[in-house]
Design a protein around this motif. Structure first.
Motif, mmCIF file in Angstrom:
data_model
loop_
_atom_site.group_PDB
_atom_site.id
_atom_site.type_symbol
_atom_site.label_atom_id
_atom_site.label_comp_id
_atom_site.label_asym_id
_atom_site.label_seq_id
_atom_site.Cartn_x
_atom_site.Cartn_y
_atom_site.Cartn_z
ATOM 1 N N LEU A 44 0.816 -1.212 0.000
ATOM 2 C CA LEU A 44 0.000 0.000 0.000
ATOM 3 C C LEU A 44 0.852 1.266 0.000
ATOM 4 O O LEU A 44 0.343 2.358 -0.253
ATOM 5 C CB LEU A 44 -0.917 0.014 1.229
ATOM 6 N N CYS A 45 2.133 1.106 0.306
ATOM 7 C CA CYS A 45 3.023 2.268 0.441
ATOM 8 C C CYS A 45 4.125 2.274 -0.606
ATOM 9 O O CYS A 45 5.206 2.830 -0.378
ATOM 10 C CB CYS A 45 3.639 2.289 1.843
ATOM 11 N N GLU A 46 3.884 1.638 -1.729
ATOM 12 C CA GLU A 46 4.903 1.620 -2.777
ATOM 13 C C GLU A 46 5.078 3.012 -3.377
ATOM 14 O O GLU A 46 4.106 3.724 -3.627
ATOM 15 C CB GLU A 46 4.515 0.623 -3.867
ATOM 16 N N GLN A 47 6.322 3.377 -3.613
ATOM 17 C CA GLN A 47 6.619 4.679 -4.190
ATOM 18 C C GLN A 47 6.490 4.633 -5.710
ATOM 19 O O GLN A 47 7.100 3.794 -6.368
ATOM 20 C CB GLN A 47 8.032 5.120 -3.812
ATOM 21 N N ASN A 48 5.681 5.518 -6.247
ATOM 22 C CA ASN A 48 5.552 5.657 -7.694
ATOM 23 C C ASN A 48 6.807 6.353 -8.219
ATOM 24 O O ASN A 48 7.045 7.529 -7.947
ATOM 25 C CB ASN A 48 4.298 6.479 -8.020
ATOM 26 N N GLN A 49 7.616 5.609 -8.968
ATOM 27 C CA GLN A 49 8.902 6.137 -9.426
ATOM 28 C C GLN A 49 8.737 7.305 -10.393
ATOM 29 O O GLN A 49 9.573 8.207 -10.442
ATOM 30 C CB GLN A 49 9.717 5.013 -10.085
ATOM 31 N N PRO A 104 5.641 7.258 1.033
ATOM 32 C CA PRO A 104 5.896 7.712 -0.338
ATOM 33 C C PRO A 104 5.357 9.115 -0.582
ATOM 34 O O PRO A 104 4.492 9.604 0.148
ATOM 35 C CB PRO A 104 5.138 6.682 -1.184
ATOM 36 N N ILE A 105 5.875 9.751 -1.610
ATOM 37 C CA ILE A 105 5.398 11.072 -1.996
ATOM 38 C C ILE A 105 4.321 10.906 -3.068
ATOM 39 O O ILE A 105 4.405 10.017 -3.916
ATOM 40 C CB ILE A 105 6.562 11.952 -2.508
ATOM 41 N N GLY A 160 -9.420 7.356 3.257
ATOM 42 C CA GLY A 160 -8.146 7.415 2.559
ATOM 43 C C GLY A 160 -8.002 8.629 1.664
ATOM 44 O O GLY A 160 -6.983 8.780 0.981
ATOM 45 N N TYR A 161 -8.998 9.512 1.647
ATOM 46 C CA TYR A 161 -8.963 10.711 0.821
ATOM 47 C C TYR A 161 -8.687 11.969 1.644
ATOM 48 O O TYR A 161 -8.042 12.899 1.180
ATOM 49 C CB TYR A 161 -10.297 10.902 0.089
ATOM 50 N N ILE A 162 -9.229 12.013 2.839
ATOM 51 C CA ILE A 162 -9.123 13.218 3.658
ATOM 52 C C ILE A 162 -8.418 12.885 4.963
ATOM 53 O O ILE A 162 -8.744 11.896 5.624
ATOM 54 C CB ILE A 162 -10.514 13.811 3.964
ATOM 55 N N GLY A 163 -7.449 13.713 5.337
ATOM 56 C CA GLY A 163 -6.739 13.502 6.594
ATOM 57 C C GLY A 163 -6.580 14.802 7.355
ATOM 58 O O GLY A 163 -6.320 15.854 6.769
ATOM 59 N N PHE A 164 -6.773 14.744 8.663
ATOM 60 C CA PHE A 164 -6.573 15.900 9.534
ATOM 61 C C PHE A 164 -5.454 15.576 10.514
ATOM 62 O O PHE A 164 -5.421 14.486 11.085
ATOM 63 C CB PHE A 164 -7.841 16.211 10.334
ATOM 64 N N MET A 165 -4.557 16.521 10.719
ATOM 65 C CA MET A 165 -3.511 16.327 11.719
ATOM 66 C C MET A 165 -3.083 17.681 12.254
ATOM 67 O O MET A 165 -3.233 18.705 11.590
ATOM 68 C CB MET A 165 -2.305 15.604 11.113
ATOM 69 N N THR A 204 -5.765 4.930 -5.995
ATOM 70 C CA THR A 204 -5.150 3.861 -6.769
ATOM 71 C C THR A 204 -5.503 2.534 -6.145
ATOM 72 O O THR A 204 -5.635 2.417 -4.932
ATOM 73 C CB THR A 204 -3.616 4.020 -6.799
ATOM 74 N N LYS A 205 -5.640 1.527 -6.957
ATOM 75 C CA LYS A 205 -5.960 0.187 -6.473
ATOM 76 C C LYS A 205 -4.872 -0.770 -6.907
ATOM 77 O O LYS A 205 -4.352 -0.693 -8.009
ATOM 78 C CB LYS A 205 -7.319 -0.271 -7.026
ATOM 79 N N LYS A 206 -4.554 -1.671 -6.003
ATOM 80 C CA LYS A 206 -3.521 -2.658 -6.296
ATOM 81 C C LYS A 206 -4.125 -3.786 -7.120
ATOM 82 O O LYS A 206 -5.149 -4.341 -6.712
ATOM 83 C CB LYS A 206 -2.955 -3.211 -4.974
#
Length: 291
Positions: free
Chosen positions: A110-115, A142-143, A258-263, A289-291
């Protein structure tokens, strides 16, 4: 007034305080007894500190980390070794490490970096790309692109946007906070989460036991579970003198679908929206994105 005193005397915090006070008295008495053998205790502690220093020097670790500990121990040789044994060189026990490793392995896809994204960042700023690689290597973070970040201030605006996000939840709501206190803010949030849980939305909450020991009833996590909210009480406070007591969960995070995050710095209590402005941001991922 009498009712408050009775509640305090019969409350969990008072009981824990009394039991810990008894342990402190016993510890003080033990030290008093050992004072009769001061010379032997002194020699033993100094020897322990020297052994610990040798261990640290020969240990494979960050040189600056080792140097910091050696300086502290040599500056206070009587208790330096004990202090290191209590706070330094901590390692997770095998069982916890196994659980963490399994979680990382099960979720790493779930945390793979898109190169391609990383290359685009590198074309804009190589230093940012290098920093992103470092963060991904050590924190599995990942970014992404196609995201928005909004700085919410004052705190009231956070509360309003949080309620809107919770109302929009279709799949899951994850919350993790240090302090939760019953009142307008939390009760408004709880009403939505309870309703969403009945609609089939997965709702999970983690809250710190020490942070809520005076703000929530005992076994409140069981109350939430009965409402269909999966709840975890982090590091339950026990009436024992232990260094684990200081291991607290100060996170203040909400994630919706998985779309909105508050921190930020706002806990879920009525005092925060008014007294802690300029502390919170919201990030919304516009793509999925879906695996």
């Amino acid at each position: 007034m009498i009712r408050k005193v009775v509640n305090f005397l019969t409350g969990r915090m008072f009981t824990i305080g009394i039991l810990m006070l008894v342990q402190l008295i016993f510890l003080a008495y033990t030290i008093l007894i050992l004072s009769e053998y001061f010379v032997y205790v002194y020699i033993g502690l100094i020897t322990m500190s020297l052994v610990v220093v040798v261990y640290i020097v020969n240990r494979k670790d960050n040189p600056s980390y080792k140097l910091a500990w050696v300086i502290q121990i040599m500056s206070f040789p009587i208790f330096g070794g004990l202090f290191y044994l209590a706070f330094g060189g901590k390692r997770l026990n095998r069982e916890i490490k196994h659980v963490i490793d399994k979680v990382v392995k099960d979720t790493e896809y779930l945390c793979e970096q898109n190169q391609q994204i990383l290359e685009e960042v590198g074309a804009l700023d190589k230093s940012v790309a290098n920093q992103s690689k470092y963060i991904y290597s050590y924190a599995y973070a990942p970014i992404y692109k196609n995201t928005e970040t909004e700085y919410l201030t004052p705190g009231e605006s956070f509360f309003e946007r949080l309620l809107e996000a919770l109302e929009s939840a279709k799949h899951f709501i994850f919350m993790e906070y240090f302090i939760i206190e019953e009142g307008l803010m939390w009760n408004s949030i709880l009403d939505i989460m309870e309703r969403k849980a009945k609609e089939g939305v997965e709702v999970r909450v983690i809250y710190d036991d020490a942070g809520t020991i005076t703000t929530l009833p005992e076994n409140y996590h069981k109350t939430l579970q009965k409402k269909g909210i999966k709840t975890l009480l982090f590091n339950e406070v026990k009436p024992a003198l232990t260094f684990k007591f200081n291991n607290r969960d100060h996170r203040k995070i909400t994630v919706v679908d998985g779309y909105i995050g508050f921190m930020g710095g706002i806990n879920l209590a009525d005092e925060y929206p008014r007294s802690v402005p300029h502390v919170l941001c919201s990030a919304q991922n516009r793509t999925q994105t879906k695996k």
